[in-house]
Design a protein around this motif. Structure first.
Motif, PDB file in Angstrom:
ATOM      1  N   VAL A   1      -0.298 -13.760   0.090  1.00 27.45           N
ATOM      2  CA  VAL A   1      -0.737 -14.583   1.228  1.00 27.45           C
ATOM      3  C   VAL A   1      -2.113 -14.164   1.732  1.00 27.45           C
ATOM      4  CG1 VAL A   1      -0.215 -15.137   3.654  1.00 27.45           C
ATOM      5  CG2 VAL A   1       1.611 -15.126   1.959  1.00 27.45           C
ATOM      6  N   ASP A   2      -2.419 -12.876   1.640  1.00 28.28           N
ATOM      7  CA  ASP A   2      -3.759 -12.419   2.022  1.00 28.28           C
ATOM      8  C   ASP A   2      -4.757 -13.357   1.345  1.00 28.28           C
ATOM      9  OD1 ASP A   2      -4.999 -10.497   3.535  1.00 28.28           O
ATOM     10  OD2 ASP A   2      -4.180  -8.831   2.395  1.00 28.28           O
ATOM     11  N   SER A   3      -5.740 -13.859   2.094  1.00 28.16           N
ATOM     12  CA  SER A   3      -6.565 -14.939   1.547  1.00 28.16           C
ATOM     13  C   SER A   3      -7.269 -14.530   0.245  1.00 28.16           C
ATOM     14  CB  SER A   3      -7.581 -15.406   2.581  1.00 28.16           C
ATOM     15  OG  SER A   3      -8.359 -14.319   3.015  1.00 28.16           O
ATOM     16  N   GLU A   4      -7.716 -13.269   0.175  1.00 34.76           N
ATOM     17  CA  GLU A   4      -8.439 -12.810  -1.018  1.00 34.76           C
ATOM     18  C   GLU A   4      -7.507 -12.776  -2.230  1.00 34.76           C
ATOM     19  OE1 GLU A   4      -8.095 -11.341   1.820  1.00 34.76           O
ATOM     20  OE2 GLU A   4     -10.074 -11.222   2.743  1.00 34.76           O
ATOM     21  N   HIS A   5      -6.303 -12.235  -2.013  1.00 28.94           N
ATOM     22  CA  HIS A   5      -5.354 -12.097  -3.126  1.00 28.94           C
ATOM     23  C   HIS A   5      -4.791 -13.451  -3.525  1.00 28.94           C
ATOM     24  CE1 HIS A   5      -5.938  -8.402  -1.029  1.00 28.94           C
ATOM     25  NE2 HIS A   5      -5.583  -7.748  -2.109  1.00 28.94           N
ATOM     26  N   ASN A   6      -4.639 -14.318  -2.526  1.00 28.20           N
ATOM     27  CA  ASN A   6      -4.186 -15.657  -2.835  1.00 28.20           C
ATOM     28  C   ASN A   6      -5.248 -16.375  -3.674  1.00 28.20           C
ATOM     29  OD1 ASN A   6      -4.122 -18.760  -1.895  1.00 28.20           O
ATOM     30  ND2 ASN A   6      -2.063 -17.910  -2.010  1.00 28.20           N
ATOM     31  N   ALA A   7      -6.513 -16.157  -3.321  1.00 28.38           N
ATOM     32  CA  ALA A   7      -7.616 -16.769  -4.086  1.00 28.38           C
ATOM     33  C   ALA A   7      -7.576 -16.277  -5.533  1.00 28.38           C
ATOM     34  CB  ALA A   7      -8.958 -16.394  -3.446  1.00 28.38           C
ATOM     35  N   ILE A   8      -7.419 -14.978  -5.693  1.00 26.53           N
ATOM     36  CA  ILE A   8      -7.410 -14.387  -7.044  1.00 26.53           C
ATOM     37  C   ILE A   8      -6.191 -14.879  -7.820  1.00 26.53           C
ATOM     38  CG2 ILE A   8      -7.168 -12.176  -8.275  1.00 26.53           C
ATOM     39  CD1 ILE A   8      -8.881 -11.081  -5.769  1.00 26.53           C
TER      40      ILE A   8
ATOM     41  N   VAL B   1       0.846  -1.199   0.000  1.00 29.04           N
ATOM     42  CA  VAL B   1       0.000   0.000   0.000  1.00 29.04           C
ATOM     43  C   VAL B   1       0.884   1.252   0.000  1.00 29.04           C
ATOM     44  CG1 VAL B   1      -1.723   1.317   1.307  1.00 29.04           C
ATOM     45  CG2 VAL B   1      -1.923  -1.162   1.127  1.00 29.04           C
ATOM     46  N   CYS B   2       1.957   1.238   0.803  1.00 31.88           N
ATOM     47  CA  CYS B   2       2.735   2.474   0.908  1.00 31.88           C
ATOM     48  C   CYS B   2       3.801   2.602  -0.168  1.00 31.88           C
ATOM     49  CB  CYS B   2       3.322   2.660   2.312  1.00 31.88           C
ATOM     50  SG  CYS B   2       4.680   1.580   2.710  1.00 31.88           S
ATOM     51  N   ALA B   3       4.171   1.500  -0.812  1.00 30.28           N
ATOM     52  CA  ALA B   3       5.244   1.593  -1.824  1.00 30.28           C
ATOM     53  C   ALA B   3       5.021   0.589  -2.949  1.00 30.28           C
ATOM     54  CB  ALA B   3       6.596   1.342  -1.161  1.00 30.28           C
ATOM     55  N   GLY B   4       3.765   0.393  -3.336  1.00 36.86           N
ATOM     56  CA  GLY B   4       3.422  -0.677  -4.287  1.00 36.86           C
ATOM     57  C   GLY B   4       4.133  -0.574  -5.625  1.00 36.86           C
ATOM     58  N   SER B   5       4.124   0.617  -6.238  1.00 38.05           N
ATOM     59  CA  SER B   5       4.726   0.730  -7.574  1.00 38.05           C
ATOM     60  C   SER B   5       6.219   0.450  -7.511  1.00 38.05           C
ATOM     61  CB  SER B   5       4.491   2.128  -8.162  1.00 38.05           C
ATOM     62  OG  SER B   5       3.119   2.393  -8.209  1.00 38.05           O
ATOM     63  N   LEU B   6       6.863   1.009  -6.478  1.00 41.82           N
ATOM     64  CA  LEU B   6       8.308   0.800  -6.334  1.00 41.82           C
ATOM     65  C   LEU B   6       8.631  -0.672  -6.102  1.00 41.82           C
ATOM     66  CD1 LEU B   6       9.344   3.838  -4.127  1.00 41.82           C
ATOM     67  CD2 LEU B   6      10.272   3.268  -6.361  1.00 41.82           C
ATOM     68  N   LEU B   7       7.839  -1.318  -5.257  1.00 39.06           N
ATOM     69  CA  LEU B   7       8.092  -2.733  -4.951  1.00 39.06           C
ATOM     70  C   LEU B   7       7.886  -3.590  -6.206  1.00 39.06           C
ATOM     71  CD1 LEU B   7       8.912  -4.563  -2.635  1.00 39.06           C
ATOM     72  CD2 LEU B   7       6.523  -4.726  -1.959  1.00 39.06           C
TER      73      LEU B   7
ATOM     74  N   LEU C   1      -7.767  -3.340  -1.644  1.00 38.84           N
ATOM     75  CA  LEU C   1      -8.031  -2.864  -3.018  1.00 38.84           C
ATOM     76  C   LEU C   1      -6.735  -2.337  -3.616  1.00 38.84           C
ATOM     77  CD1 LEU C   1     -11.385  -0.841  -2.732  1.00 38.84           C
ATOM     78  CD2 LEU C   1     -11.013  -2.953  -4.026  1.00 38.84           C
ATOM     79  N   ILE C   2      -6.007  -1.555  -2.806  1.00 39.14           N
ATOM     80  CA  ILE C   2      -4.749  -0.963  -3.290  1.00 39.14           C
ATOM     81  C   ILE C   2      -3.712  -2.076  -3.532  1.00 39.14           C
ATOM     82  CG2 ILE C   2      -2.885   0.658  -2.706  1.00 39.14           C
ATOM     83  CD1 ILE C   2      -5.047   2.144  -0.937  1.00 39.14           C
ATOM     84  N   GLU C   3      -3.700  -3.032  -2.613  1.00 37.66           N
ATOM     85  CA  GLU C   3      -2.792  -4.185  -2.757  1.00 37.66           C
ATOM     86  C   GLU C   3      -3.096  -4.938  -4.061  1.00 37.66           C
ATOM     87  OE1 GLU C   3      -3.473  -7.105   0.333  1.00 37.66           O
ATOM     88  OE2 GLU C   3      -1.676  -8.257  -0.167  1.00 37.66           O
TER      89      GLU C   3
END
Ligand SMILES: NC(=O)c1ccc[n+]([C@@H]2O[C@H](COP(=O)([O-])OP(=O)(O)OC[C@H]3O[C@@H](n4cnc5c(N)ncnc54)[C@H](OP(=O)(O)O)[C@@H]3O)[C@@H](O)[C@H]2O)c1
Length: 409
Positions: free
Chosen positions: A163-170, A143-149, A236-238
């Motif tokens: 690892v977040d369950s929602e993002h892992n599902a997607i 969230v704080c440095a997404g584009s850079l990361l 959402l940002i993640e």
């Protein structure tokens, strides 16, 4: 087939590290490690490094059990206690921020990034810089440095596994070869402990009530974020960064049973979803074995017993965090850095009973409206990590200032 049950294969032997080992995600990760070792022997997963912030007792107990090469405690003043607790084991101990970064830099095949908050950014960055495989739970870093990361990972070849369950599902149902055919990405949300509470009730909600999540067992900060729905806003940002999605492709649905974790809709009308028990060990195991699968000790879903699944639109009036995060995402990366920092200060103030539950989002909104301490707006995109750390510090200072002016009793 003779009907015999065969032993599920182990994931390939790996050397792994866990940053934030004493937290909720860290402990779930070690539970999977213990389960794999019980099934396939200790050599299947060797632990390189474990880290914590201040919890020496648990870190030392984990180290004695899992025998890492290196352990690090972030709070420098606890270094001597950690060394004492592990004397005679041969395990190398470190203390302070530099030691956490060293743990992240040590070569490992898979590293769990599970430090809570923007405090995890430096170490997540170190894993990315060495081109490692990052199981990323530390959503605040994205969230704080997404584009850079994301750019760092593209440059070094580091792989981010959500690892977040929602993002892992997607991640499991999003076909990267058919990315252009994706119409919609849906994150589900349980709705948290206050899903059916009135504003009046939420106004006097206590930290204990906010942390008492109906479905998931998690650390204090993410539990409060789940109660305010800021967690879903951060997600959402993640998701925007992880899946290179435009804001209008991302949606949130309240799903109190927390069985469907994420969905992807394709242009032909097909919707693919991942279902699973509300147990973080499932997404953790999926990233540990990726692209293979391993068995877990988790209970499997009993859909007949579940009988029904509900989905509803989020209530943006009672839970304004979601819209605030969406507007911030559209404003740009600097605003996201400020949103995350202000939220960390606000949640801490709520947990310390300095502000009420509804004040959390109000304070974050005040920080975004007030702009930077020098009067400039939270506009643009940070070009370096130094800029992110500077912006994060400014947003925290602004939040502390507003906290003092508006909320000191
Ligand atoms: N819990 C979940 O189910 C879940 C689900 C999805 C995503 N996540 C994300 O995963 C991350 C961790 O969540 P959690 O619930 O596991 O948090 P948690 O239980 O609070 O644990 C946080 C871990 O980070 C360490 N830590 C805290 N501050 C630190 C600092 N300044 N420097 C170094 N280490 C520090 C803690 O050490 P001590 O124990 O010594 O304090 C602990 O090991 C968060 O980003 C969260 O959003 C969590």
């Amino acid at each position: 087939m003779d009907g015999a049950i065969t032993m599920p294969p182990p994931c390939d032997a790996k050397r792994i590290s866990i940053l934030g080992a004493t937290g909720s995600v860290g402990r779930s990760t070690l539970s999977i490690v213990a389960d794999q070792r019980a099934r396939h022997g200790d050599d299947c997963l060797q632990v390189v490094a474990l880290t914590a912030n201040r919890n020496v007792a648990d870190l030392a107990a984990q180290a004695r059990r899992f025998r890492p090469d290196f352990v690090a405690i972030a709070d420098e003043s606890m270094g001597a206690d950690l060394a004492d607790a592990l004397s005679g084991t041969g395990i190398v101990c470190g203390a302070g921020a530099e030691a956490i970064e060293e743990a992240a830099r040590r070569e490992a095949d898979w590293t769990m990034a599970a430090i809570m908050g923007a405090a995890g950014l430096r170490s997540t960055l170190q894993i990315a810089e060495r081109g490692g495989v990052i199981a990323i739970a530390n959503k605040e870093a994205l969230v704080c440095a997404g584009s850079l990361l994301m750019r760092t990972c593209a440059r070094t070849g580091a792989k981010l596994l959500p690892v977040d369950s929602e993002h892992n599902a997607i991640f499991q149902v999003l076909d990267p070869e058919r990315r252009n055919a994706v119409v919609r990405i849906v994150l589900t949300a349980s709705g948290g402990p206050f899903r059916s509470w009135t504003m009046q009730q939420m106004k006097t909600a206590t930290p204990a009530q906010a942390i008492n999540h109906p479905v998931w067992s998690m650390g204090a900060k993410i539990s409060v974020d789940s109660a305010s729905l800021m967690n879903k806003g951060l997600e959402l940002i993640e998701a925007r960064h992880l899946f290179d999605a435009s804001p209008d492709q991302l949606e949130v649905l309240i799903h109190p049973q927390s069985v469907v974790h994420g969905l992807v809709e394709y242009m032909d009308g097909s919707m693919l979803a991942q279902l699973g028990p509300a147990d973080m060990r499932v997404p953790i195991a999926s990233t540990l074995a990726w692209p293979e699968r391993i068995a877990t000790p988790c209970e499997s879903l009993d859909l007949a017993k579940l009988a029904r699944m509900d989905f509803e639109e989020p209530d943006n009036e009672r839970f304004p965090a979601l819209q605030l995060a969406r507007a911030t995402m559209e404003q740009g990366d600097v605003a996201c850095t400020a949103l995350n920092a202000a939220n960390e200060i606000a949640v801490e103030a709520f947990l310390n009973k300095r502000i009420g539950f509804l004040d959390i989002v109000a304070l974050v909104s005040d920080v975004l409206d007030a702009g930077q301490p020098d009067g400039s707006l939270w506009d643009g995109a940070p070009e370096s990590y130094e800029q992110v750390f500077e912006l994060d510090a400014r947003a925290r200072a602004q939040a502390q200032q507003i906290l003092k002016q508006k909320y000191s009793r």
